[in-house]
Write a protein that holds these residues in place. Structure first.
Motif, PDB file in Angstrom:
ATOM      1  N   LEU A   1       0.820  -1.220   0.000  1.00 17.37           N
ATOM      2  CA  LEU A   1       0.000   0.000   0.000  1.00 17.37           C
ATOM      3  C   LEU A   1       0.851   1.267   0.000  1.00 17.37           C
TER       4      LEU A   1
ATOM      5  N   GLU B   1      -4.789   2.101  -3.152  1.00 19.46           N
ATOM      6  CA  GLU B   1      -5.556   1.112  -2.401  1.00 19.46           C
ATOM      7  C   GLU B   1      -6.486   0.302  -3.295  1.00 19.46           C
TER       8      GLU B   1
ATOM      9  N   VAL C   1      -4.571  -2.355  -5.127  1.00 17.00           N
ATOM     10  CA  VAL C   1      -4.183  -3.434  -4.210  1.00 17.00           C
ATOM     11  C   VAL C   1      -5.380  -4.325  -3.913  1.00 17.00           C
TER      12      VAL C   1
END
Length: 281
Positions: free
Chosen positions: A164, A169, A172
């Motif tokens: 991260l 985000e 991910v």
């Protein structure tokens, strides 16, 4: 010293740790997890090098940097413990995971920079490894996969708190939820890879050139950079500003600053002290 999973060499202040089980796709066997932190701490504590480079022997039909945790560790109880009916099973699992996490945290905690060169597939635990390094370089055929979701697991050895710091985000989450491959071009675009190269040879030449450049700088100043960058990642701006002030108040060496400036002016290599050795209890 001989290791099952690694070849280790040190030359020109650069330590090269090479994953050496290509016939097993450089899978991470029980000895991997014990030996890696021992190797890293020995290099760091004894000031044997100023930079660590990690790469892999990827000979074979398809290059694989690492296939992640060796599946034999699950059947042998090396990760989860052998007896799921044992009421202490959860506690055993937790302690084993902490041990595995510590193997990669050793890369983050050591005083010297760690550069990783990724050729081919970087799968599961391989992603845990590379995200704990300072810099990542890849070949054009490299890729990463947060593979754990494909076998019904949540990645737990270090990928999520570290990746991260390099990618958004939402990206991910997509990788974690789908288990899809992200190829080298996208890894570079997203900020995970510093650069990509067409071949393993070209990548290693560039990585070693960067390592030599880092090794030529004052080791204590490099240590300060690594420590403060990591600190800044985990703390507020105000706290980090105070921390760097305290660091330089304690660690700044005027003679090394003078040597660095003189060496630059005279177009020669600087002469700098190695980091002090560390005595562990």
């Amino acid at each position: 010293m001989a290791y099952e999973c690694f070849d280790v060499s040190i030359e020109d202040q650069i330590a090269h740790i090479r994953l050496s089980r290509p016939e097993k796709r450089n899978a991470m066997s029980p000895s991997f997890w014990a030996d890696l932190p021992e190797i890293v701490r020995d290099i760091d504590d004894n000031a044997k090098a100023r930079v660590i480079v990690i790469s892999a022997d990827t000979t074979g039909e398809r290059p694989i940097f690492s296939a992640g945790i060796d599946v034999s560790m699950f059947s042998s109880g090396g990760v989860s413990g052998n007896d799921k009916n044992n009421p202490q099973h959860g506690a055993v699992f937790y302690q084993n995971v902490l041990r595995l996490q510590d193997s990669f945290t050793a890369l983050e905690n050591c005083r010297i920079p760690v550069i990783v060169a990724i050729h081919g597939g970087c799968i599961g635990g391989g992603v845990d490894l590379i995200t704990a390094c300072d810099m990542r370089y890849g070949t054009s055929d490299a890729y990463i996969t947060i593979y754990e979701i494909n076998v019904g697991m949540t990645a737990d050895v270090g990928t999520f708190p570290r990746i991260l710091n390099h990618m958004p985000e939402g990206v991910v989450r997509e990788l974690a939820y789908t288990g899809r491959r992200m190829d080298a071009e996208e890894c570079e675009q997203r900020g995970l890879f510093n650069a990509t190269y067409e071949s393993d040879e070209a990548m290693m030449e560039a990585v070693m050139a960067t390592a030599r450049q880092i090794a030529s700088k004052p080791p204590l100043a490099i240590y300060g950079c690594k420590r403060i960058i990591t600190y800044a990642r985990d703390h507020s701006t105000a706290d980090t500003l105070d921390q760097i002030g305290v660091w330089n108040m304690s660690m700044l060496i005027p003679s090394e600053m003078m040597e660095a400036m003189m060496a630059k002016g005279q177009k020669r290599a600087g002469t700098f002290a190695d980091l002090p050795k560390v005595a562990r209890d």
